[in-house]
Motif scaffolding. Structure first.
Motif, short mmCIF file in Angstrom:
data_model
loop_
_atom_site.label_atom_id
_atom_site.label_comp_id
_atom_site.label_asym_id
_atom_site.label_seq_id
_atom_site.Cartn_x
_atom_site.Cartn_y
_atom_site.Cartn_z
N THR A 1 0.85 -1.19 0.00
CA THR A 1 0.00 0.00 0.00
C THR A 1 0.89 1.24 0.00
N LYS A 2 0.42 2.24 -0.69
CA LYS A 2 1.18 3.50 -0.72
C LYS A 2 0.72 4.38 0.44
N VAL A 3 1.66 4.98 1.14
CA VAL A 3 1.32 5.87 2.25
C VAL A 3 2.09 7.18 2.11
N GLN A 4 1.48 8.21 2.69
CA GLN A 4 2.16 9.52 2.68
C GLN A 4 1.76 10.28 3.94
N TYR B 1 5.58 6.73 0.02
CA TYR B 1 6.32 5.48 -0.14
C TYR B 1 5.34 4.33 0.07
N SER B 2 5.82 3.13 -0.18
CA SER B 2 4.95 1.97 -0.07
C SER B 2 5.39 1.07 1.08
N VAL B 3 4.44 0.35 1.59
CA VAL B 3 4.73 -0.60 2.67
C VAL B 3 4.00 -1.91 2.38
N PHE B 4 4.50 -2.96 2.93
CA PHE B 4 3.75 -4.23 2.93
C PHE B 4 4.20 -5.03 4.14
N GLY B 5 3.48 -6.08 4.43
CA GLY B 5 3.82 -6.87 5.61
C GLY B 5 3.82 -8.36 5.32
N LEU B 6 4.61 -9.06 6.08
CA LEU B 6 4.59 -10.53 6.06
C LEU B 6 4.43 -10.99 7.50
N GLN B 7 3.51 -11.91 7.67
CA GLN B 7 3.32 -12.43 9.03
C GLN B 7 3.51 -13.95 8.99
N LEU B 8 4.39 -14.43 9.81
CA LEU B 8 4.66 -15.86 9.86
C LEU B 8 4.28 -16.39 11.23
#
Lengths: 192, 266
Positions: free
Chosen positions: B218-221, B228-235
């Motif tokens: 997702t793009k955030v400002q 900028y963009s962010v994403f997540g990984l959850q394990l």
């Protein structure tokens, strides 16, 4: 919940003025219609048998005579139904609370008069008496058709009530005719 | 005449009744039945391909682990029967720590670049990651426990200030061996090799199955700063600490691990 409180609930059904904004009054109209609204149709249907030549005249006569009894018997069932609803509290207070439109009830109870031989000798009287309920039915139907034309559920329910009434009268008439036939046969055998 | 009247009235009544039945038709029987609820899960996957590159700052094609906003948490039932004991590891990273790299690093920052990973949303065979935690950095919020019994229980050594201890006594590592689609959700089923010495004489490697969730890019400002963009990984996975020689009855056999990794392309 008292009627007064119920009346404050704003629903399309209760916004209709013809039932004095009372849902209970509407339900009681339906009860009356179940027991009486089908009779005019049955009366006219039996009356039209006169013009059908292959119908046995004796059958026509017998069944015509049974019509007022049919109507009176429906009145008995109606009273039984109301007594069942009132049970076990038959106090005047309870009766007055339950009966929303006393005139309709009295008119319905008057159907019992057709047990009296003098009165049931004139089947037309029973027809005229039942026209009030037909009028009630037409009035309700017209009101729902004109004011709630987006939803056919009320009309469908009214027609279901009308159909039940017709079936009720046909059943009563059939049972009465069958019983009278048996009685007649029994008496004939005894006389021989 | 009377007969005519009778017939006329009957006709009127028949017509009215007929009209009534037609007007009251709700067409319920004509309406098609709504389709039955489907038991098939709705799975929508994009085709994001996310890689760290060399983590060059300012290169938006290179994704950086935002460690400050990540965590690796553990939880287990206290004495194996009561409520949860929980904690997190203060120091962790996403680097394939080979034997040669299992050293003490004198630094307060990440000792190794967090570049041992790649994520391919539509092709899990191209997804992989490696990671590690420093066991003595377990933080339960109880200093007496974290610097005391935890150290001996977990078979490690105390923290040395300013040093990142990635030696064999203090490191637990994971490395994916297989990543595939979860047929019942948007998640991925991952098989990982968990290597940890615990209180054993030598590190033990166990194959464990876990679940990986991708939190889409997702793009955030914020304010006037550049977007900028962010994403997540959850394990999430579970291990049996008895396999690694942990005998303390304060903790249950099963330890649940949850890794929440956030990335950005700043």
């Amino acid at each position: 919940m008292k009627n007064g409180e119920l009346n404050k609930i704003s629903t399309p059904l209760m916004q209709l003025n013809f039932m004095d904004n009372s849902f209970f009054a509407y339900l009681q109209q339906l009860e009356l219609l179940v027991f009486f609204s089908g009779y005019p149709f049955l009366y006219l249907l039996i009356g039209s048998l006169k013009s059908i030549k292959f119908v046995n005249p004796e059958f026509r006569k017998d069944i015509n005579q049974l019509l007022p009894y049919t109507y009176a018997f429906a009145g008995v069932i109606f009273i039984g139904f109301e007594l069942k609803n009132l049970y076990p509290d038959f106090s005047f207070n309870n009766i007055s609370q339950r009966i929303q439109e006393p005139f309709w009830y009295v008119w319905g109870i008057l159907s019992l008069l057709f047990w009296i031989p003098r009165i049931n000798k004139i089947p037309t009287l029973s027809f005229l008496h039942s026209l009030f309920f037909l009028y009630l039915f037409v009035r309700i139907f017209k009101k729902f058709t004109s004011e709630m034309n987006t939803d056919h559920s009320f009309q469908a329910n009214n027609m279901r009530v009308y159909t039940i009434s017709l079936l009720l009268y046909l059943t009563i008439l059939f049972v009465f005719y069958f019983l009278s036939f048996l009685v007649k046969r029994f008496l004939e055998k005894r006389s021989h | 005449m009377k007969l005519l009247k009778n017939h006329s009235l009957l006709l009127v009544l028949i017509l009215f009744s007929g009209y009534g039945y037609i007007a009251s038709c709700t067409h319920e029987s004509l309406s098609p039945l709504p389709s039955a609820a489907s038991n098939t899960p709705v799975i929508t996957r994009g085709n994001a391909v996310l890689v760290p590159g060399s983590m060059i700052v300012g290169d938006s094609t290179q994704w950086k682990l935002d460690k400050a906003h990540c965590n690796v948490m553990w939880s287990t039932n206290y004495v194996g029967a009561a409520g949860l004991l929980t904690g997190r590891f203060n120091q962790f990273g996403m680097h394939d720590v080979t034997d040669a790299k299992m050293l003490n690093y004198v630094t307060a920052a990440q000792p190794l670049l967090d570049t041992s990973w790649a994520f391919n949303e539509s092709d899990p065979t191209k997804t992989y990651f490696s990671g590690y935690v420093q066991i003595n950095q377990s933080n339960t919020g109880e200093p007496g426990r974290d610097g005391g019994c935890n150290i001996t229980t977990l078979g490690t050594v105390p923290i040395v200030a300013g040093t990142q201890n990635l030696t064999v006594t203090n490191i637990a590592k994971i490395r994916t061996t297989d990543v595939k689609f979860d047929p019942l959700s948007n998640d991925y089923i991952v098989t990982i090799n968990l290597s940890w010495k615990g209180t054993l004489a030598a590190p033990l490697t166990k194959s464990i199955v876990g679940r990986l969730k991708y939190i889409p890019k997702t793009k955030v400002q914020f304010g006037t700063s550049a977007a900028y963009s962010v994403f997540g990984l959850q394990l999430k996975f579970q291990l049996n600490c008895r396999d690694f020689g942990i005998t303390s009855t304060n903790v249950s056999d099963k330890i649940d691990i949850e890794c929440n990794m956030n990335f950005n392309n700043k």
